[in-house]
Write an enzyme that holds these catalytic residues in place. Structure first.
Site, PDB file in Angstrom:
ATOM      1  N   LYS A  13       8.311  -7.778 -32.007  1.00 11.16           N
ATOM      2  CA  LYS A  13       6.898  -7.962 -31.854  1.00 11.16           C
ATOM      3  C   LYS A  13       6.553  -7.299 -30.469  1.00 11.16           C
ATOM      4  O   LYS A  13       5.280  -6.734 -30.345  1.00 11.16           O
ATOM      5  CB  LYS A  13       6.314  -9.478 -31.715  1.00 11.16           C
ATOM      6  CG  LYS A  13       6.660  -9.955 -33.140  1.00 11.16           C
ATOM      7  CD  LYS A  13       5.675 -11.387 -33.075  1.00 11.16           C
ATOM      8  CE  LYS A  13       6.517 -12.289 -32.269  1.00 11.16           C
ATOM      9  NZ  LYS A  13       7.735 -12.663 -32.500  1.00 11.16           N
ATOM     10  N   ARG A  88       1.515 -19.807 -33.223  1.00  8.37           N
ATOM     11  CA  ARG A  88       2.601 -20.103 -33.758  1.00  8.37           C
ATOM     12  C   ARG A  88       3.017 -21.306 -34.766  1.00  8.37           C
ATOM     13  O   ARG A  88       3.883 -21.779 -35.066  1.00  8.37           O
ATOM     14  CB  ARG A  88       3.791 -20.563 -32.570  1.00  8.37           C
ATOM     15  CG  ARG A  88       4.387 -19.426 -32.133  1.00  8.37           C
ATOM     16  CD  ARG A  88       5.285 -19.989 -31.024  1.00  8.37           C
ATOM     17  NE  ARG A  88       6.626 -19.173 -30.538  1.00  8.37           N
ATOM     18  CZ  ARG A  88       6.574 -18.064 -29.958  1.00  8.37           C
ATOM     19  NH1 ARG A  88       5.767 -17.309 -29.433  1.00  8.37           N
ATOM     20  NH2 ARG A  88       7.873 -17.587 -29.660  1.00  8.37           N
ATOM     21  N   ARG A 127      20.082  -8.743 -26.299  1.00  6.09           N
ATOM     22  CA  ARG A 127      19.140  -8.982 -25.261  1.00  6.09           C
ATOM     23  C   ARG A 127      19.478  -9.915 -24.066  1.00  6.09           C
ATOM     24  O   ARG A 127      19.254  -9.565 -23.177  1.00  6.09           O
ATOM     25  CB  ARG A 127      17.728  -9.501 -25.913  1.00  6.09           C
ATOM     26  CG  ARG A 127      16.457  -9.337 -24.933  1.00  6.09           C
ATOM     27  CD  ARG A 127      15.332  -9.514 -25.834  1.00  6.09           C
ATOM     28  NE  ARG A 127      15.228 -10.868 -25.904  1.00  6.09           N
ATOM     29  CZ  ARG A 127      13.922 -11.379 -26.662  1.00  6.09           C
ATOM     30  NH1 ARG A 127      13.083 -10.456 -27.220  1.00  6.09           N
ATOM     31  NH2 ARG A 127      13.705 -12.817 -26.964  1.00  6.09           N
ATOM     32  N   ARG A 133      17.146 -13.408 -19.976  1.00  5.24           N
ATOM     33  CA  ARG A 133      16.211 -14.676 -20.368  1.00  5.24           C
ATOM     34  C   ARG A 133      16.842 -16.045 -20.750  1.00  5.24           C
ATOM     35  O   ARG A 133      17.892 -15.987 -21.364  1.00  5.24           O
ATOM     36  CB  ARG A 133      15.352 -14.292 -21.385  1.00  5.24           C
ATOM     37  CG  ARG A 133      14.148 -13.472 -21.524  1.00  5.24           C
ATOM     38  CD  ARG A 133      13.370 -13.112 -22.552  1.00  5.24           C
ATOM     39  NE  ARG A 133      13.258 -14.258 -23.341  1.00  5.24           N
ATOM     40  CZ  ARG A 133      12.003 -14.131 -24.312  1.00  5.24           C
ATOM     41  NH1 ARG A 133      11.462 -13.048 -24.694  1.00  5.24           N
ATOM     42  NH2 ARG A 133      11.795 -15.022 -25.117  1.00  5.24           N
ATOM     43  N   ARG A 144      14.752 -21.788 -31.466  1.00  2.00           N
ATOM     44  CA  ARG A 144      13.795 -20.966 -31.822  1.00  2.00           C
ATOM     45  C   ARG A 144      13.716 -20.368 -33.378  1.00  2.00           C
ATOM     46  O   ARG A 144      12.604 -20.427 -33.893  1.00  2.00           O
ATOM     47  CB  ARG A 144      13.876 -19.900 -30.826  1.00  2.00           C
ATOM     48  CG  ARG A 144      13.496 -20.068 -29.348  1.00  2.00           C
ATOM     49  CD  ARG A 144      13.811 -19.264 -28.350  1.00  2.00           C
ATOM     50  NE  ARG A 144      13.486 -17.945 -28.527  1.00  2.00           N
ATOM     51  CZ  ARG A 144      13.860 -16.846 -27.877  1.00  2.00           C
ATOM     52  NH1 ARG A 144      15.004 -16.853 -27.530  1.00  2.00           N
ATOM     53  NH2 ARG A 144      13.165 -15.716 -28.029  1.00  2.00           N
TER      54      ARG A 144
HETATM   55  P1  AMP Z   1       8.203 -15.527 -26.938  1.00  4.69           P
HETATM   56  O1  AMP Z   1       8.379 -14.595 -25.588  1.00  4.69           O
HETATM   57  O2  AMP Z   1       7.043 -15.217 -27.773  1.00  4.69           O
HETATM   58  O3  AMP Z   1       9.473 -15.510 -27.649  1.00  4.69           O
HETATM   59  O4  AMP Z   1       8.089 -16.746 -26.121  1.00  4.69           O
HETATM   60  C1  AMP Z   1       8.947 -17.347 -25.607  1.00  4.69           C
HETATM   61  C2  AMP Z   1       8.820 -18.933 -25.299  1.00  4.69           C
HETATM   62  O5  AMP Z   1       7.326 -19.441 -24.888  1.00  4.69           O
HETATM   63  C3  AMP Z   1       8.865 -19.900 -26.748  1.00  4.69           C
HETATM   64  O6  AMP Z   1      10.148 -19.981 -27.164  1.00  4.69           O
HETATM   65  C4  AMP Z   1       8.038 -21.119 -26.516  1.00  4.69           C
HETATM   66  O7  AMP Z   1       8.738 -21.673 -25.532  1.00  4.69           O
HETATM   67  C5  AMP Z   1       6.989 -20.769 -25.604  1.00  4.69           C
HETATM   68  N1  AMP Z   1       5.766 -20.044 -26.434  1.00  4.69           N
HETATM   69  C6  AMP Z   1       5.258 -18.828 -26.236  1.00  4.69           C
HETATM   70  N2  AMP Z   1       4.236 -18.984 -27.382  1.00  4.69           N
HETATM   71  C7  AMP Z   1       4.107 -20.073 -27.582  1.00  4.69           C
HETATM   72  C8  AMP Z   1       3.011 -20.867 -28.452  1.00  4.69           C
HETATM   73  N3  AMP Z   1       2.033 -20.028 -29.081  1.00  4.69           N
HETATM   74  N4  AMP Z   1       3.098 -22.173 -28.399  1.00  4.69           N
HETATM   75  C9  AMP Z   1       4.009 -22.766 -27.869  1.00  4.69           C
HETATM   76  N5  AMP Z   1       4.953 -22.243 -27.073  1.00  4.69           N
HETATM   77  C10 AMP Z   1       5.030 -20.878 -27.067  1.00  4.69           C
END
Ligand code: AMP
Length: 191
Positions: A13, A88, A127, A133, A144
């Site tokens: 994404k 989400r 990654r 990360r 996740r």
């Molecule tokens: P991502 O980079 O989109 O994979 O997001 C990394 C982490 O940020 C996720 O595993 C969540 O802990 C947090 N996060 C990102 N977007 C959201 C969201 N819309 N709601 C809740 N937590 C989020």
């Protein structure tokens, strides 16, 4: 144009969103990136979000709404934006719809990248070695993906019912996937 990008962690994404927003000239709003930035800056919000993120859990809605709501309000979002990683959950999707209604904005399209779970795990572990990360550990990845299946996947039906959903095969080379993304948007424009 108002776009939401859906797909499991590791589906690509981020990569596809960056390319698409570059081409369309609209801002890319990644809640994950915004939250990681807040953690790096050591803000109050970042400190509160950090523990949830490291475990691969969702950050509580009030913190996420705070960061997204303020960003959507900025002037560069007036003519469109792409949301990556938000909503989400169904409750986030409903809140977003309410926010758009209040501000007279209309969601144009929801793009969902489809990638098999085994492939996603392979990409995330790869990654972990290059990007460092904290949530790319095996335990956090498992959390996740479980949260994705339980909380985020139902959004696919929610948006399909609203005739907004475009499913895109996310397997293969990023250039090939991007061509599919553009073709999918084109089919929307001409439908
Ligand atoms: P991502 O980079 O989109 O994979 O997001 C990394 C982490 O940020 C996720 O595993 C969540 O802990 C947090 N996060 C990102 N977007 C959201 C969201 N819309 N709601 C809740 N937590 C989020």
């Amino acid at each position: 144009m108002l776009i939401v990008f859906l797909g499991p962690p590791g589906a690509g994404k981020g990569t596809q969103s960056k390319r698409l927003t570059g081409q369309l000239g609209i801002p890319h709003l990644s809640t994950g990136e915004m939250l990681r930035h807040a953690v790096e800056q050591g803000t109050d919000l970042g400190r509160q979000a950090m523990a949830f993120m490291e475990q691969g859990h969702l950050v509580p809605d009030p913190l996420v709404f705070d960061i997204v709501g303020r960003r959507i309000d900025e002037s560069d979002c007036k003519n469109g934006l792409l949301l990556d990683g938000f909503p989400r959950t169904l409750s986030q999707a409903i809140s977003l719809a309410e926010l758009f209604q209040k501000t007279s904005k209309q969601l144009d399209v929801v793009l969902e990248l489809i990638v098999q779970e085994q492939e996603v795990i392979r990409r995330l572990l790869g990654r972990a070695e290059t990007e460092n990360r904290p949530d790319d550990t095996r335990e956090a990845i498992t959390n996740r993906l479980k949260i994705y299946r339980e909380e985020t996947e139902p959004l696919s039906d929610y948006y399909a019912e609203q005739k907004l959903l475009h499913r895109i095969d996310g397997a293969g080379d990023p250039d090939v996937v991007f061509a599919r993304v553009l073709a999918s948007l084109d089919s929307k424009r001409t439908s």
